[in-house]
Design an enzyme around this catalytic site. Structure first.
Site, PDB file in Angstrom:
ATOM      1  N   HIS A 115       0.816  -1.209   0.000  1.00 30.62           N
ATOM      2  CA  HIS A 115       0.000   0.000   0.000  1.00 30.62           C
ATOM      3  C   HIS A 115       0.854   1.265   0.000  1.00 30.62           C
ATOM      4  CE1 HIS A 115       0.827  -0.674   4.272  1.00 30.62           C
ATOM      5  NE2 HIS A 115       0.659   0.624   4.429  1.00 30.62           N
ATOM      6  N   ASP A 161       0.783   4.933   1.815  1.00 31.79           N
ATOM      7  CA  ASP A 161       0.095   5.524   2.971  1.00 31.79           C
ATOM      8  C   ASP A 161      -0.773   6.724   2.591  1.00 31.79           C
ATOM      9  OD1 ASP A 161       1.145   3.591   4.544  1.00 31.79           O
ATOM     10  OD2 ASP A 161       2.655   4.853   5.498  1.00 31.79           O
ATOM     11  N   HIS A 190       4.882   0.142  -0.010  1.00 40.68           N
ATOM     12  CA  HIS A 190       5.495  -0.791   0.944  1.00 40.68           C
ATOM     13  C   HIS A 190       4.498  -1.828   1.446  1.00 40.68           C
ATOM     14  CE1 HIS A 190       3.783   2.508   3.361  1.00 40.68           C
ATOM     15  NE2 HIS A 190       3.516   1.564   4.261  1.00 40.68           N
ATOM     16  N   ARG A 221       4.826  -9.128  17.125  1.00 40.40           N
ATOM     17  CA  ARG A 221       5.485  -7.902  16.653  1.00 40.40           C
ATOM     18  C   ARG A 221       4.682  -6.688  17.135  1.00 40.40           C
ATOM     19  NH1 ARG A 221       5.029  -4.268  12.117  1.00 40.40           N
ATOM     20  NH2 ARG A 221       6.826  -4.228  10.701  1.00 40.40           N
TER      21      ARG A 221
HETATM   22  O1  LIG Z   1       4.254  -1.739  11.028  1.00 38.94           O
HETATM   23  C1  LIG Z   1       4.880  -1.500   9.993  1.00 38.94           C
HETATM   24  O2  LIG Z   1       6.070  -1.808   9.843  1.00 38.94           O
HETATM   25  C2  LIG Z   1       4.217  -0.778   8.850  1.00 38.94           C
HETATM   26  C3  LIG Z   1       2.785  -0.457   9.068  1.00 38.94           C
HETATM   27  C4  LIG Z   1       2.241   0.326   7.916  1.00 38.94           C
HETATM   28  O3  LIG Z   1       2.611   0.166   6.786  1.00 38.94           O
HETATM   29  C5  LIG Z   1       1.235   1.348   8.193  1.00 38.94           C
HETATM   30  O4  LIG Z   1       0.877   1.552   9.361  1.00 38.94           O
HETATM   31  O5  LIG Z   1       0.770   1.974   7.236  1.00 38.94           O
HETATM   32 FE   LIG Z   2       1.919   1.834   5.610  1.00 40.26          FE
END
Ligand SMILES: O=C(O)CCC(=O)C(=O)O
Ligand SMILES: [Fe+2]
Length: 325
Positions: A236, A238, A294, A304
């Site tokens: 996606h 952001d 990403h 995690r």
């Molecule tokens: O937690 C992560 O490493 C990325 C999370 C992510 O891509 C987001 O919150 O948009």
């Molecule tokens: Fe993200």
């Protein structure tokens, strides 16, 4: 006393397929918001074709591993690392905000802004608070039966399997037994330091950036996804997923390969993905447009923890820090 629930204007999240989110300002912490199925066509190409950057930091990236380049290994302490990429056109369409709207784009990683101890304190405060350990632990265990849980730090929305509960409403005044003023103060200080780092690295003015929503705590484990809310792993952008983001930062609260396997963060560049291995206290930050498409790898084992803290240049989309009032 109640936790402040300032729902800043705007910031309504776009859903996969272009739909809008649930109640704006409430369910802003859904797992779905992590994912953008079928990300903007051509975004991968764009994001990667524009990769121009050399390293501008002091250190070299962690090296290659299985075809992907590792931008930061979990086992190394990264002082300051930055890779510049050409900005996508995503910042041109709307209003530009002087001193903030990205002219320089890229991705940075640092292990020096937040200490491991601070990250561990935040993680502990999010998981349980000693004073109310049993009640809260039970509550959160219940919540965390699902694969991915997200707590929106501003609205208090907590994903609970197929549903959401509002933690601040649920606990009411008792919220102060769960989160202390010190927890919120630490969070505010962490936010401030990350904001200053981003401003410094991208050559913008810290005072021209505004915190935006959603800002959320995430917990991911390896159990089966039960709903699409659990599907955090989709590629996606952001800015598309969350609308108001101009700069995204991630604060990691646990260690790749020690606390969990899989779960690496991947910038999806054409031909050569760039991977960041989470590490407690590690901050990764990047411009939120399609130059930084990403995803997060599926977590294979363990748990995690991370916090997503994001900034907008548009004051109309700004929100205040969460505070205990
Ligand atoms: O937690 C992560 O490493 C990325 C999370 C992510 O891509 C987001 O919150 O948009
Ligand atoms: Fe993200």
């Amino acid at each position: 006393m109640a936790a402040q629930r300032r729902a800043g204007p705007g910031g309504e999240r776009r859903r996969p397929g272009g739909g809008k989110g649930r109640a704006p300002g409430t369910a802003t912490a859904t797992g779905r918001g992590w994912a953008l199925r079928g990300a903007a066509p051509g975004a991968a190409l764009l994001g990667s074709a524009v990769l121009v950057g050399g390293l501008l930091g002091w250190s070299l990236p962690g090296g290659r591993q299985g075809g992907a380049e590792v931008l930061a290994r979990g086992s190394e302490a990264v002082r300051d690392r930055f890779v510049e990429v050409a900005c996508s056109g995503d910042y041109g369409a709307g209003r530009r905000f002087e001193g903030c709207t990205p002219r320089k784009c890229g991705r940075g990683v640092t292990d020096t802004v937040i200490t491991r101890e601070e990250a561990e304190r935040i993680r502990r405060s999010m998981i349980y608070n000693d004073k109310t350990f049993s009640r809260f632990f039970l509550f959160f265990n219940f919540c965390f039966l699902s694969q991915a849980s997200i707590l929106d730090l501003h609205s208090g929305a907590l994903s609970l399997g197929k549903h959401f509960v509002n933690l601040y409403r649920y606990f009411g005044d008792k919220i102060q037994d769960i989160f202390t003023e010190e927890d919120f103060a630490l969070y505010r200080d962490v936010r401030r330091r990350i904001q200053e780092k981003i401003a410094q690295v991208f050559g913008i003015s810290s005072s021209a950036m505004y915190l935006t929503k959603p800002t959320f705590f995430s917990r991911i484990n390896s159990s089966e996804a039960k709903t699409t809310h659990d599907e955090y792993w989709h590629p996606h952008i952001d800015k598309v997923t969350y609308g108001s983001f101009d700069y995204t930062s991630l604060l990691y609260l646990s260690d790749y390969a020690e606390d969990f396997g899989g779960g690496r963060f991947v910038f999806m560049d054409e031909g050569s993905n760039k991977t960041i291995e989470p590490r407690a206290g590690r901050v990764s930050f990047f411009t939120s447009g399609s130059e930084n498409l990403h995803r997060v790898e599926k977590v294979r084992w363990g748990t995690r923890y991370a916090i997503t803290i994001s900034f907008t240049c548009n004051p109309d989309h700004g929100i205040g820090d969460p505070v205990l009032t």
